[in-house]
Design an enzyme around this catalytic site. Structure first.
Site, short mmCIF file in Angstrom:
data_model
loop_
_atom_site.label_atom_id
_atom_site.label_comp_id
_atom_site.label_asym_id
_atom_site.label_seq_id
_atom_site.Cartn_x
_atom_site.Cartn_y
_atom_site.Cartn_z
CE LYS A 134 -3.60 2.47 2.54
NZ LYS A 134 -4.66 2.40 3.57
CG HIS A 285 -13.10 -22.57 -38.78
ND1 HIS A 285 -13.00 -21.26 -38.35
CD2 HIS A 285 -13.01 -22.53 -40.13
CE1 HIS A 285 -12.87 -20.46 -39.39
NE2 HIS A 285 -12.87 -21.21 -40.49
#
Length: 528
Positions: A134, A285
């Site tokens: 932090k 595909h």
């Protein structure tokens, strides 16, 4: 500058501490880490001396103290923060080196007790990591040994860490905390808790699917677009990718991989890995349009290409053996999007030098590559996720139940096993004709199994391949005899299907009537 060091995995920590000491950084440490550094002759201050409070509760409480967290969280550019530190005799901590208790490794061990799992939930470590991360503008937070070199390099060059490095270390720290907490949640919410069995040696039964599913991935790259050009996409990998998986591949040349390239490449790679002998798989595909085995990569490719040369145009090609010059020259004659193999000879690479757009992927295969599979499969649905164990079933000869009067020949049984492997990777409804270790016709993705069978026949005819004396694999049962009649009319003499239909006997009678052999596998391979 002061550094607090508290690590479970001590790999490289002594060398790092020596470098820090040589740079004039004061060392603070805890428990076993402090002892190790002291044994190496390094001047180290134990955390208990800093806090004025001894480690207690078997080490559960040692760094949870204002003199630690105040030193990490104080903003150096805020006078009120610095005044508070001075008032309470707290010194700043500028560098935190922490890795956490080995929770993931502990619960992965067979027979892990609930007590061991709980004891390996780190409390002080994550708390310090969050505090330092932090306050990244003032504190460097190091959570992995791979970061040590960059930290030392910058300290040597500048006497401090750059904003860029501190921020990236902070992001990595929060990522690590997220991974850690996710692993704890996955474990605890999978435990089928039985209070009457609770003891120090209690090994809980665990549900296969946890009450909350937390999964973590690391971005490999942003992609130009998704399945279609108006969609955005990115490629992510597992935190620890399995050896021999697509995510471990190295692109040797060619354009950037697209979303569809990656999806099709995975289909081809997973299929080719299912074969023990030299094999080639061509995918278009997401469906195999040609699969074959051979004595060489060249032979396997030549046979696979014959199945459907039209669909192979612009396809994805995968080999489970290194590509040599002969195979490379054969492949180079067609338009290929991606070519994958465990390796490429120098001559093979030379063949593709002029084809700069062809994407060459080298994916090293471990010795047991056939066993390297995803354990779970996911599919997104509206506001949810479907999760299942992966379809890793492998059919053995002994699993086949012959249900007809006519018995398959040894050659037919061999081809049935080959056809069954291919069918598992073909979209449902799947019909696969094979002969001599080669696909002869593939029908995929139709709403009707009859249509899949007809399409496979049409494709074989277009490729000028005879389906006489072929074998057929159907990924699911024939609900009526009509599907069987279509493949027999096309030339099949032997059929593999799961069985399990209410009309199984009708289909068996039809096979006997037509004079063909049929085996039941007892397992289906739907692939949607």
């Amino acid at each position: 500058m002061r550094a607090l060091i508290s690590v479970s995995d001590k790999t490289g920590i002594v060398d790092l501490a020596k470098e820090l000491h040589a740079l004039g950084v004061g060392l603070i440490s805890t428990g076993g880490t402090a002892k190790l550094l002291a044994e190496q002759g390094l001047p180290v201050t134990e955390v208990a001396e800093v806090t004025g409070f001894p480690e207690m509760l078997d080490g559960r409480v040692k760094t949870l103290h204002p003199k630690v967290h105040g030193g990490l969280l104080a903003r150096r550019d805020t006078p009120e923060h610095m005044a508070a530190l001075k008032a309470h005799n707290i010194d700043t901590i500028d560098l935190l080196i922490v890795n956490l208790y080995p929770f993931e490794a502990t619960v992965a061990k067979p027979g892990c007790t609930l007590a061991d799992a709980i004891e390996n939930i780190d409390i002080g470590g994550p708390a310090m990591v969050r505090s330092a991360a932090k306050n990244w503008k003032d504190v460097g937070i190091v959570t992995d040994a791979s970061q040590y070199a960059d930290v030392i390099t910058e300290l040597k060059a500048n006497g401090k860490l750059s904003d860029k490095l501190r921020f990236s270390l902070s992001v990595a720290a929060f990522n690590r905390i997220s991974q850690y907490d996710g692993a704890i949640s996955n474990y605890l919410s999978s435990v089928n808790f039985e209070a009457e069995k609770l003891s120090e040696t209690y090994v809980p039964e665990r549900a296969q699917f946890s009450g909350q599913f937390n999964e973590q991935y690391v971005k490999v790259q942003d992609l130009r677009y998704g399945e279609n050009s108006h969609q955005q996409a990115a490629w992510y990998r597992d935190l620890v990718p399995a050896a021999g998986s697509l995510a471990t591949g190295v692109q040797l040349q060619g354009k950037e991989l697209s979303y569809n390239n990656i999806a099709d490449a995975d289909a081809a790679w997973e299929c080719v890995k299912s074969f023990e002998t030299s094999a080639c798989v061509i995918v278009k595909h997401a469906n195999p349009c040609g699969v074959a085995v051979g004595t060489t990569a060249f032979e396997a490719y030549s046979k696979a290409f014959q199945t459907d040369p039209t669909s192979a145009f612009g396809g994805i090609i995968a080999f489970n053996r290194p590509v040599d010059k002969a195979a490379a020259e054969a492949v180079s004659k067609q338009f290929v999007e991606v070519l994958m193999a465990p390796d490429f000879s120098a001559e093979a690479l030379e063949v593709f030098k002029s084809k700069v757009n062809v994407r060459l992927m080298k994916i090293a295969l471990p010795a047991n590559y056939g066993d390297v599979r995803n354990a779970l499969e996911t599919k997104r649905v509206g506001s949810g996720l479907l999760l299942q164990s992966a379809d890793n079933h492998e059919l053995a000869l002994a699993d086949m139940k012959i249900v007809t009067v006519k018995q398959p020949t040894p050659e037919e049984l061999h081809d049935l096993l080959f056809a069954w492997k291919v069918a598992k990777f073909v979209k449902s409804n799947a019909i696969v004709f094979c002969k001599n270790g080669m696909t002869m016709g593939v029908g995929a993705g139709q709403m009707s199994r009859l249509d899949s069978a007809r399409i496979a026949s049409i494709k074989a005819e277009a490729a000028k391949l005879s389906l006489q004396n072929t074998v057929v694999a159907s990924d699911a049962f024939f609900p009526f005899r009509d599907g069987l009649d279509v493949v027999v009319d096309a030339g099949a003499t032997c059929v593999a299907q799961p069985g399990g239909s209410m009309r199984d006997q009708e289909v068996i009678d039809a096979a006997n009537e037509r004079g063909v052999a049929m085996v039941f596998t007892g397992v289906r391979h739907f692939r949607h």
